[in-house]
Write a protein that holds these residues in place. Sequence first.
Motif, PDB file in Angstrom:
ATOM      1  N   LEU A 284       0.827  -1.436   0.171  1.00  0.00           N
ATOM      2  CA  LEU A 284       0.094   0.072  -0.109  1.00  0.00           C
ATOM      3  C   LEU A 284       0.908   1.388   0.157  1.00  0.00           C
ATOM      4  O   LEU A 284       0.437   2.201   0.571  1.00  0.00           O
ATOM      5  CB  LEU A 284      -0.889   0.098   1.098  1.00  0.00           C
TER       6      LEU A 284
ATOM      7  N   ALA B 210      -5.455   5.990   4.126  1.00  0.00           N
ATOM      8  CA  ALA B 210      -6.230   4.947   4.414  1.00  0.00           C
ATOM      9  C   ALA B 210      -6.939   5.480   5.850  1.00  0.00           C
ATOM     10  O   ALA B 210      -6.388   6.223   6.463  1.00  0.00           O
ATOM     11  CB  ALA B 210      -5.901   3.679   4.821  1.00  0.00           C
TER      12      ALA B 210
ATOM     13  N   LEU C 241      -1.915  -2.134   7.847  1.00  0.00           N
ATOM     14  CA  LEU C 241      -1.999  -1.215   6.432  1.00  0.00           C
ATOM     15  C   LEU C 241      -1.102  -0.240   6.582  1.00  0.00           C
ATOM     16  O   LEU C 241      -0.213   0.091   5.780  1.00  0.00           O
ATOM     17  CB  LEU C 241      -3.452  -0.404   6.758  1.00  0.00           C
TER      18      LEU C 241
ATOM     19  N   ILE D 297      -8.252   4.357   0.787  1.00  0.00           N
ATOM     20  CA  ILE D 297      -8.794   3.120   1.297  1.00  0.00           C
ATOM     21  C   ILE D 297      -9.707   3.579   2.456  1.00  0.00           C
ATOM     22  O   ILE D 297      -9.386   4.669   3.256  1.00  0.00           O
ATOM     23  CB  ILE D 297      -7.859   2.089   1.812  1.00  0.00           C
TER      24      ILE D 297
ATOM     25  N   VAL E 108     -11.937   1.879   5.612  1.00  0.00           N
ATOM     26  CA  VAL E 108     -12.301   0.613   6.381  1.00  0.00           C
ATOM     27  C   VAL E 108     -13.504   0.768   7.467  1.00  0.00           C
ATOM     28  O   VAL E 108     -13.148   1.608   8.405  1.00  0.00           O
ATOM     29  CB  VAL E 108     -11.107  -0.233   6.866  1.00  0.00           C
TER      30      VAL E 108
ATOM     31  N   LYS F  67     -10.849   1.930  -2.596  1.00  0.00           N
ATOM     32  CA  LYS F  67     -11.172   0.337  -2.105  1.00  0.00           C
ATOM     33  C   LYS F  67     -11.850   0.645  -0.756  1.00  0.00           C
ATOM     34  O   LYS F  67     -11.492   1.399   0.225  1.00  0.00           O
ATOM     35  CB  LYS F  67      -9.583  -0.279  -1.849  1.00  0.00           C
TER      36      LYS F  67
ATOM     37  N   VAL G 214     -13.470  -1.443   2.420  1.00  0.00           N
ATOM     38  CA  VAL G 214     -13.841  -2.757   3.253  1.00  0.00           C
ATOM     39  C   VAL G 214     -14.770  -2.540   4.521  1.00  0.00           C
ATOM     40  O   VAL G 214     -14.277  -1.818   5.261  1.00  0.00           O
ATOM     41  CB  VAL G 214     -12.461  -3.251   3.504  1.00  0.00           C
TER      42      VAL G 214
ATOM     43  N   ALA H   3      -7.999  -4.592   0.279  1.00  0.00           N
ATOM     44  CA  ALA H   3      -7.484  -2.919   0.100  1.00  0.00           C
ATOM     45  C   ALA H   3      -6.282  -3.040  -0.992  1.00  0.00           C
ATOM     46  O   ALA H   3      -5.996  -1.817  -1.366  1.00  0.00           O
ATOM     47  CB  ALA H   3      -7.201  -2.431   1.475  1.00  0.00           C
ATOM     48  N   SER H   4      -5.658  -4.081  -1.184  1.00  0.00           N
ATOM     49  CA  SER H   4      -4.521  -3.976  -2.135  1.00  0.00           C
ATOM     50  C   SER H   4      -4.899  -4.355  -3.326  1.00  0.00           C
ATOM     51  O   SER H   4      -6.073  -4.747  -3.799  1.00  0.00           O
ATOM     52  CB  SER H   4      -3.486  -4.790  -1.584  1.00  0.00           C
TER      53      SER H   4
END
Length: 248
Positions: free
Chosen positions: A3, A8, A25, A85, A87, A135, A137, A227-228
């Motif tokens: 990453l 993120a 991360l 990202i 999350v 991304k 998640v 996430a990758s």
Amino acid sequence: MLLQEQAAVVTGASRGIGRAIALTLARHGASVVINGTREELLESLAGEIRQLGGNCIVCAGDVSNEKVASHVIEAAVGHFGKIDILVNNAGINNRSSTLEMGIDDWQKVMDVNLNSALYFCRAALPFMIERKYGKIVNVTSTTAKTPHRNAAPSYGASKAGVNYLTQHLALEMAKHNIYVNAICPGPIDTDMSQQWTEEYRREAIARIPLGKLGTPQNVADAVLFLASSMSDFITGESINLNGGTYMN
């Protein structure tokens, strides 16, 4: 460093699964904005991330407040220039039965588990759409797919709602190169499970085909995958991570 140079946001990062996600991360090169309600725990985590050579910002606040979501996402964009990202990990549980559960308890679980995911996605998506990449998640639960006697109906319903939101956003956002997936953990060895009696722990493990509890790192590794770039042909999925307790 899967990453490298990515930014993120992780909610519910104070401890347990969220903490492991943020550290993982960061170890893989992401700059991280961490959110939770326990500011002292967040500051400790931020210090650990910085010792690893990573960048970290603390944004404490209650995720059930839509303004907090906007503030956290704006902090990421303001400090790092972007958000790659998101999350959505924050969540709470209630263990009362349907008839014992108060409506206020139902609403609180919905606000934290389901509404917060919507708030954070709505705050982050305009920035991701602008850059044609993102991304997302969402950390839900096996209880989203099958009922559990140790969880209130509000918990399973809220997590099932997040699973549907995951699919809907994946469909809407695919044209913008934005991936949206969920992870459905089962029994994970966290602070909560460490409060179980030995008898209940033995019974819980006996119900798991793999014969062991999962760890926060197991969940964090799955988040890292989604996430990758390793997951660049996966979107709209709700992936089971439960040692085989629920299979579909």
